[in-house]
Design a protein around this motif. Sequence first.
Motif, PDB file in Angstrom:
ATOM      1  N   GLU A 120      20.409  31.516   4.759  1.00  0.00           N
ATOM      2  CA  GLU A 120      19.810  31.143   3.468  1.00  0.00           C
ATOM      3  C   GLU A 120      20.251  29.758   3.017  1.00  0.00           C
ATOM      4  N   LYS A 121      21.394  29.280   3.494  1.00  0.00           N
ATOM      5  CA  LYS A 121      21.873  27.939   3.140  1.00  0.00           C
ATOM      6  C   LYS A 121      20.922  26.850   3.649  1.00  0.00           C
ATOM      7  N   ASP A 122      20.186  27.159   4.738  1.00  0.00           N
ATOM      8  CA  ASP A 122      19.243  26.193   5.306  1.00  0.00           C
ATOM      9  C   ASP A 122      18.000  25.993   4.443  1.00  0.00           C
ATOM     10  N   ILE A 123      17.811  26.833   3.436  1.00  0.00           N
ATOM     11  CA  ILE A 123      16.635  26.680   2.568  1.00  0.00           C
ATOM     12  C   ILE A 123      17.012  26.407   1.114  1.00  0.00           C
ATOM     13  N   GLU A 124      18.270  26.236   0.843  1.00  0.00           N
ATOM     14  CA  GLU A 124      18.710  25.954  -0.519  1.00  0.00           C
ATOM     15  C   GLU A 124      18.576  24.464  -0.825  1.00  0.00           C
ATOM     16  N   GLY A 125      18.432  24.144  -2.109  1.00  0.00           N
ATOM     17  CA  GLY A 125      18.451  22.754  -2.537  1.00  0.00           C
ATOM     18  C   GLY A 125      17.095  22.080  -2.642  1.00  0.00           C
ATOM     19  N   TYR A 126      16.025  22.836  -2.573  1.00  0.00           N
ATOM     20  CA  TYR A 126      14.683  22.267  -2.714  1.00  0.00           C
ATOM     21  C   TYR A 126      14.116  22.639  -4.078  1.00  0.00           C
ATOM     22  N   ASP A 127      13.173  21.832  -4.537  1.00  0.00           N
ATOM     23  CA  ASP A 127      12.527  22.093  -5.819  1.00  0.00           C
ATOM     24  C   ASP A 127      11.279  22.960  -5.667  1.00  0.00           C
ATOM     25  N   GLY A 128      10.689  22.930  -4.483  1.00  0.00           N
ATOM     26  CA  GLY A 128       9.494  23.713  -4.209  1.00  0.00           C
ATOM     27  C   GLY A 128       9.489  24.197  -2.770  1.00  0.00           C
ATOM     28  N   TYR A 129       8.733  25.265  -2.538  1.00  0.00           N
ATOM     29  CA  TYR A 129       8.692  25.894  -1.218  1.00  0.00           C
ATOM     30  C   TYR A 129       7.264  26.293  -0.883  1.00  0.00           C
ATOM     31  N   ILE A 130       6.829  25.943   0.318  1.00  0.00           N
ATOM     32  CA  ILE A 130       5.548  26.409   0.829  1.00  0.00           C
ATOM     33  C   ILE A 130       5.815  27.029   2.197  1.00  0.00           C
ATOM     34  N   PHE A 131       5.434  28.287   2.334  1.00  0.00           N
ATOM     35  CA  PHE A 131       5.666  29.015   3.586  1.00  0.00           C
ATOM     36  C   PHE A 131       4.341  29.320   4.265  1.00  0.00           C
ATOM     37  N   GLY A 132       4.309  29.163   5.593  1.00  0.00           N
ATOM     38  CA  GLY A 132       3.077  29.391   6.324  1.00  0.00           C
ATOM     39  C   GLY A 132       3.251  30.205   7.588  1.00  0.00           C
ATOM     40  N   CYS A 133       2.269  31.075   7.832  1.00  0.00           N
ATOM     41  CA  CYS A 133       2.274  31.945   9.014  1.00  0.00           C
ATOM     42  C   CYS A 133       0.828  32.314   9.332  1.00  0.00           C
ATOM     43  N   PRO A 134       0.469  32.354  10.608  1.00  0.00           N
ATOM     44  CA  PRO A 134      -0.881  32.805  10.949  1.00  0.00           C
ATOM     45  C   PRO A 134      -1.011  34.314  10.756  1.00  0.00           C
ATOM     46  N   THR A 135      -2.238  34.747  10.584  1.00  0.00           N
ATOM     47  CA  THR A 135      -2.494  36.182  10.522  1.00  0.00           C
ATOM     48  C   THR A 135      -2.497  36.729  11.941  1.00  0.00           C
ATOM     49  N   TYR A 136      -1.725  37.774  12.146  1.00  0.00           N
ATOM     50  CA  TYR A 136      -1.609  38.406  13.457  1.00  0.00           C
ATOM     51  C   TYR A 136      -1.693  39.912  13.246  1.00  0.00           C
ATOM     52  N   HIS A 137      -2.684  40.547  13.814  1.00  0.00           N
ATOM     53  CA  HIS A 137      -2.927  41.975  13.602  1.00  0.00           C
ATOM     54  C   HIS A 137      -2.996  42.316  12.118  1.00  0.00           C
ATOM     55  N   LYS A 138      -3.731  41.489  11.364  1.00  0.00           N
ATOM     56  CA  LYS A 138      -3.989  41.669   9.935  1.00  0.00           C
ATOM     57  C   LYS A 138      -2.740  41.628   9.058  1.00  0.00           C
ATOM     58  N   SER A 139      -1.708  40.900   9.485  1.00  0.00           N
ATOM     59  CA  SER A 139      -0.496  40.759   8.682  1.00  0.00           C
ATOM     60  C   SER A 139       0.280  39.530   9.136  1.00  0.00           C
ATOM     61  N   ILE A 140       1.511  39.415   8.643  1.00  0.00           N
ATOM     62  CA  ILE A 140       2.413  38.359   9.101  1.00  0.00           C
ATOM     63  C   ILE A 140       3.051  38.799  10.419  1.00  0.00           C
ATOM     64  N   THR A 141       3.589  37.857  11.153  1.00  0.00           N
ATOM     65  CA  THR A 141       4.271  38.176  12.403  1.00  0.00           C
ATOM     66  C   THR A 141       5.637  38.808  12.094  1.00  0.00           C
ATOM     67  N   LYS A 142       6.191  39.515  13.053  1.00  0.00           N
ATOM     68  CA  LYS A 142       7.499  40.178  12.852  1.00  0.00           C
ATOM     69  C   LYS A 142       8.596  39.153  12.562  1.00  0.00           C
ATOM     70  N   ASN A 143       8.580  38.017  13.266  1.00  0.00           N
ATOM     71  CA  ASN A 143       9.627  37.021  13.007  1.00  0.00           C
ATOM     72  C   ASN A 143       9.493  36.427  11.605  1.00  0.00           C
ATOM     73  N   PHE A 144       8.278  36.362  11.077  1.00  0.00           N
ATOM     74  CA  PHE A 144       8.117  35.858   9.708  1.00  0.00           C
ATOM     75  C   PHE A 144       8.599  36.893   8.700  1.00  0.00           C
ATOM     76  N   GLU A 145       8.393  38.148   9.003  1.00  0.00           N
ATOM     77  CA  GLU A 145       8.918  39.215   8.142  1.00  0.00           C
ATOM     78  C   GLU A 145      10.441  39.114   8.055  1.00  0.00           C
ATOM     79  N   THR A 146      11.090  38.903   9.191  1.00  0.00           N
ATOM     80  CA  THR A 146      12.539  38.725   9.231  1.00  0.00           C
ATOM     81  C   THR A 146      12.952  37.496   8.417  1.00  0.00           C
ATOM     82  N   PHE A 147      12.181  36.416   8.547  1.00  0.00           N
ATOM     83  CA  PHE A 147      12.444  35.196   7.790  1.00  0.00           C
ATOM     84  C   PHE A 147      12.400  35.472   6.281  1.00  0.00           C
ATOM     85  N   LEU A 148      11.432  36.255   5.828  1.00  0.00           N
ATOM     86  CA  LEU A 148      11.326  36.544   4.395  1.00  0.00           C
ATOM     87  C   LEU A 148      12.532  37.335   3.882  1.00  0.00           C
ATOM     88  N   PHE A 149      13.091  38.208   4.707  1.00  0.00           N
ATOM     89  CA  PHE A 149      14.313  38.915   4.304  1.00  0.00           C
ATOM     90  C   PHE A 149      15.468  37.929   4.150  1.00  0.00           C
TER      91      PHE A 149
END
Length: 147
Positions: free
Chosen positions: A44-73
């Motif tokens: 989480e330290k790698d994403i601290e210190g920004y004023d805004g955040y935009i996250f992007g992931c392609p749709t895969y099997h009608k959802s986010i990818t498993k690695n993106f799900e892990t990223f959101l946690f």
Amino acid sequence: MKKVLVAYYSRTGKTQKMADYIAEGIRLSGNAVEMKKIVDIKSEKDIEGYDGYIFGCPTYHKSITKNFETFLFLVEKAGLKGKIGGAFGSSTHSGEAPGVIFDTMEHVFAMKMTNLGPFDLRENVVDSNEGIKACQDYGRTLGGMLN
């Protein structure tokens, strides 16, 4: 000048191109941008210190990818309550991933999300003039929220 993190995952390169075009829009709004692939974000330290955040992931099997799900946690641990946010992704036909990300950022992380909502773009449109402009406009709008 405020700083925005654009963090993304791309399977075919289309979501990465969207990230590049969105970053251009952020710069056009007079703000700085840093781009990171989610695989390069280790804590989480790698994403601290920004004023805004935009996250992007392609749709895969009608959802986010498993690695993106892990990223959101991992992002949840960073405490982004009240920060400006947006979500995007490319798709071939259905386009659910940006909505999943957007809803998580808004309702779980309690971020202040762009009024443009989640941004899905069909892969065959990403490199068109229309696609490039749409991406730049999304970045510019989010950047404008910081000014």
